[in-house]
Write an enzyme that holds these catalytic residues in place. Structure first.
Site, PDB file in Angstrom:
ATOM      1  N   ASP A   7       0.869  -1.176   0.000  1.00 38.64           N
ATOM      2  CA  ASP A   7       0.000   0.000   0.000  1.00 38.64           C
ATOM      3  C   ASP A   7       0.904   1.224   0.000  1.00 38.64           C
ATOM      4  O   ASP A   7       2.088   1.127   0.339  1.00 38.64           O
ATOM      5  CB  ASP A   7      -0.911   0.017   1.241  1.00 38.64           C
ATOM      6  N   TYR A  57     -14.365   4.563 -14.351  1.00 37.11           N
ATOM      7  CA  TYR A  57     -14.233   3.410 -13.456  1.00 37.11           C
ATOM      8  C   TYR A  57     -14.781   2.151 -14.123  1.00 37.11           C
ATOM      9  O   TYR A  57     -14.128   1.103 -14.115  1.00 37.11           O
ATOM     10  CB  TYR A  57     -14.975   3.680 -12.151  1.00 37.11           C
ATOM     11  N   LYS A 109     -12.592  -1.325 -15.117  1.00 39.45           N
ATOM     12  CA  LYS A 109     -12.897  -2.666 -14.624  1.00 39.45           C
ATOM     13  C   LYS A 109     -13.250  -3.622 -15.769  1.00 39.45           C
ATOM     14  O   LYS A 109     -12.965  -4.822 -15.703  1.00 39.45           O
ATOM     15  CB  LYS A 109     -14.023  -2.600 -13.595  1.00 39.45           C
TER      16      LYS A 109
END
Length: 255
Positions: free
Chosen positions: A36, A156, A160
């Site tokens: 992260d 978005y 995807k």
């Protein structure tokens, strides 16, 4: 405990789904490498895992930077040789507004994190797995948005959709090495501090879900563990929706 001492790389580990997936693997005795760009979020996750978890590795990865992703792979090689499982979990979900008003830099950042980063990381990790003759599994975290376009979230949805097509292509190419690649589409889970939502958005989304609840901490992780398990040894290139029926279509509840 079939995942005991298995080596698992998870990106976006400090987020909601990343944390849930990490906790599920840790409970099964897996060794984790948590990636992260927010070390404080990873620190909090490690604290939640508790002292009985297997040793945890950490890497501060900036997924918009190819060199940082390659450094994550090099770190994995130094520490483990290769992973057994990779979970490309990290993603951002900004409400981007109309396409004609979208800034190119915002488009690029979303595509970098949601689509380009999983490609680079899978490429590098697969090389390690092939070199070490690891017959492992890669799970990409997708979204029902890949099949259901939403106004205000077109970039978005596009990212995807692209990720799912990429996953199928990777599954095809890596099959000869017995490396499986699949996609899990989690349900809606509000609360991310990376992708902030406008007031009332979460309530509206949950009201549209046929099973009438948000995704919980056991839902998507169980699917990820299943696809990494021996029970799924003949599954590759698949997309598993774990979203309460949200990707089927919008459910209109009687008033």
């Amino acid at each position: 405990m079939q995942f005991r001492d298995k080596r698992v790389v998870i990106t976006g580990a400090g987020g909601i789904f990343g944390g849930w997936i990490a906790e599920a693997f840790a409970a099964e005795g897996a060794r984790l490498l948590l990636s992260d760009n927010r070390p404080e979020a990873v620190d909090a996750l490690v604290s939640r895992l508790g002292p009985n978890a297997a040793p945890v590795l950490r890497h501060r990865t900036e997924l918009t930077d190819a060199a940082s992703i390659e450094d994550l792979a090099a770190f994995t090689a130094r520490e483990w040789g290769a992973p057994d499982f990779v979970v490309n979990n990290a993603g951002i979900y900004p409400r981007s507004g109309p396409l004609l008003e979208l800034d190119v830099a915002d488009w690029d950042r979303l595509m970098d994190v949601n689509f380009r980063a999983p490609f680079i990381l899978t490429r590098e990790m697969a090389k390690l797995m092939i070199r070490e003759k690891v017959e492992g599994s890669i799970v990409n975290i997708g979204s029902g948005a890949a099949r259901k376009m939403n106004l205000g979230s077109v970039p978005y949805c596009t990212s995807k959709t692209a990720l799912e097509r990429l996953s199928k292509g990777l599954a095809l190419e890596l099959a000869q090495h017995r490396i499986r690649v699949n996609v899990v589409e989690p349900g809606f889970a509000p609360g991310s501090d990376v992708s902030l939502l406008p007031p009332g958005y979460a309530e509206d989304m949950i009201a549209r879900i046929p099973l009438n609840r948000a995704s919980g901490p056991g839902d998507a992780p169980r699917a990820v563990l299943y696809l990494c398990s021996e029970a799924a040894s003949f599954i590759t290139g698949a997309v598993l929706s774990v979203d309460g029926g949200n990707s089927i279509g919008t459910y209109q509840r009687p008033k």
